[in-house]
Design a protein around this motif. Structure first.
Motif, short mmCIF file in Angstrom:
data_model
loop_
_atom_site.label_atom_id
_atom_site.label_comp_id
_atom_site.label_asym_id
_atom_site.label_seq_id
_atom_site.Cartn_x
_atom_site.Cartn_y
_atom_site.Cartn_z
N GLU A 275 33.14 17.57 62.06
CA GLU A 275 33.40 18.36 60.54
C GLU A 275 34.33 19.34 60.75
O GLU A 275 34.27 20.25 59.74
N ARG A 276 35.16 19.46 61.59
CA ARG A 276 36.20 20.59 61.64
C ARG A 276 37.47 20.00 62.21
O ARG A 276 37.56 19.01 62.89
N TYR A 277 38.54 20.65 61.69
CA TYR A 277 39.88 20.38 62.20
C TYR A 277 40.03 21.11 63.63
O TYR A 277 39.97 22.29 63.34
N ILE A 278 40.46 20.62 64.48
CA ILE A 278 40.65 21.40 65.76
C ILE A 278 42.08 21.88 65.92
O ILE A 278 42.99 21.22 65.43
N VAL A 279 42.40 23.11 66.43
CA VAL A 279 43.71 23.48 66.51
C VAL A 279 43.87 23.43 68.25
O VAL A 279 43.05 24.27 69.02
N VAL A 280 45.16 22.77 68.72
CA VAL A 280 45.30 22.93 70.05
C VAL A 280 46.49 23.37 70.57
O VAL A 280 47.70 23.00 69.76
N LEU A 281 46.44 24.48 71.28
CA LEU A 281 47.61 25.40 71.55
C LEU A 281 48.00 25.38 72.91
O LEU A 281 47.07 25.21 73.62
N TYR A 282 49.24 25.80 73.44
CA TYR A 282 49.39 26.17 74.69
C TYR A 282 48.86 27.77 74.65
O TYR A 282 49.09 28.42 74.05
N HIS A 283 48.42 28.01 75.92
CA HIS A 283 47.75 29.15 76.37
C HIS A 283 48.79 30.21 76.82
O HIS A 283 49.62 29.88 77.92
N HIS A 284 49.19 31.35 76.13
CA HIS A 284 50.00 32.32 76.58
C HIS A 284 49.39 33.49 76.88
O HIS A 284 48.99 34.34 75.83
N PRO A 285 48.88 33.94 78.09
CA PRO A 285 48.51 35.24 78.38
C PRO A 285 49.18 36.24 77.71
O PRO A 285 50.33 36.39 77.69
N SER A 286 48.54 37.52 77.44
CA SER A 286 49.19 38.48 76.63
C SER A 286 49.99 39.41 77.93
O SER A 286 49.79 38.86 78.89
N LYS A 287 51.01 39.95 77.33
CA LYS A 287 51.70 40.75 78.15
C LYS A 287 51.39 41.87 78.68
O LYS A 287 51.32 42.05 79.94
N GLN A 288 50.29 42.42 78.22
CA GLN A 288 49.19 43.48 78.89
C GLN A 288 48.43 42.75 80.19
O GLN A 288 48.53 43.24 81.03
N GLN A 289 48.03 41.60 79.91
CA GLN A 289 47.32 40.63 80.99
C GLN A 289 48.19 40.66 82.13
O GLN A 289 47.93 40.92 83.23
N ALA A 290 49.38 40.15 81.77
CA ALA A 290 50.35 39.74 82.82
C ALA A 290 50.99 41.04 83.41
O ALA A 290 51.26 41.18 84.75
N SER A 291 51.04 42.20 82.85
CA SER A 291 51.54 43.44 83.29
C SER A 291 50.36 43.90 84.34
O SER A 291 50.77 44.40 85.41
N ALA A 292 49.06 43.92 83.97
CA ALA A 292 47.86 44.10 84.91
C ALA A 292 47.86 43.45 85.90
O ALA A 292 47.76 43.89 87.32
N LEU A 293 48.10 42.16 85.93
CA LEU A 293 48.16 41.32 87.15
C LEU A 293 49.47 41.63 88.05
O LEU A 293 49.14 41.69 89.24
#
Length: 116
Positions: A74-92
């Motif tokens: 009963e819902r339409y799903i949204v499927v996307l590529y995951h892109h971590p935020s720049k903040q997460q990438a910077s912390a890593l």
């Protein structure tokens, strides 16, 4: 940073009552699924998100092509590529740099090399 051809890059939004088994059945039609993680709250109730990780980037692309907008429970799903935020990438990146600096300091100590 994850790109569209990255096998670790697919995200989906779902009905709150869906199970991991339901998702394996649905997404497994497009190729071998390495992992599915359901987004849950503190009470372990599904928040309506999941991360689906395929073995192959081509399989992830195929699933996105066929399942984005798919009507499920009963819902339409949204499927996307995951892109971590720049903040997460910077912390890593900072954590990796710290680890490398510590390893270098240990090696210098082991070899008796002193900084001037």
């Amino acid at each position: 940073m994850q790109r569209p051809n990255d096998p670790l890059a697919q995200r989906a939004l779902f009905n709150f009552n869906i199970t991991g088994s339901d998702l394996y059945d649905l997404f497994g039609k497009y190729g071998p699924v390495r992992q599915i993680r359901l987004g849950t709250d503190q009470n372990l109730k599904t928040k309506g998100t999941a991360y689906v990780v395929y073995e192959s980037p081509d399989d992830a692309k195929e699933a996105i092509t066929h399942l984005n907008g798919f009507h499920l429970m009963e819902r339409y799903i949204v499927v996307l590529y995951h892109h971590p935020s720049k903040q997460q990438a910077s912390a890593l990146a900072k954590a990796e740099l710290r680890a490398r600096e510590e390893a270098l300091a240990e090696e210098k100590k082991r070899l008796g090399i002193k900084d001037e």
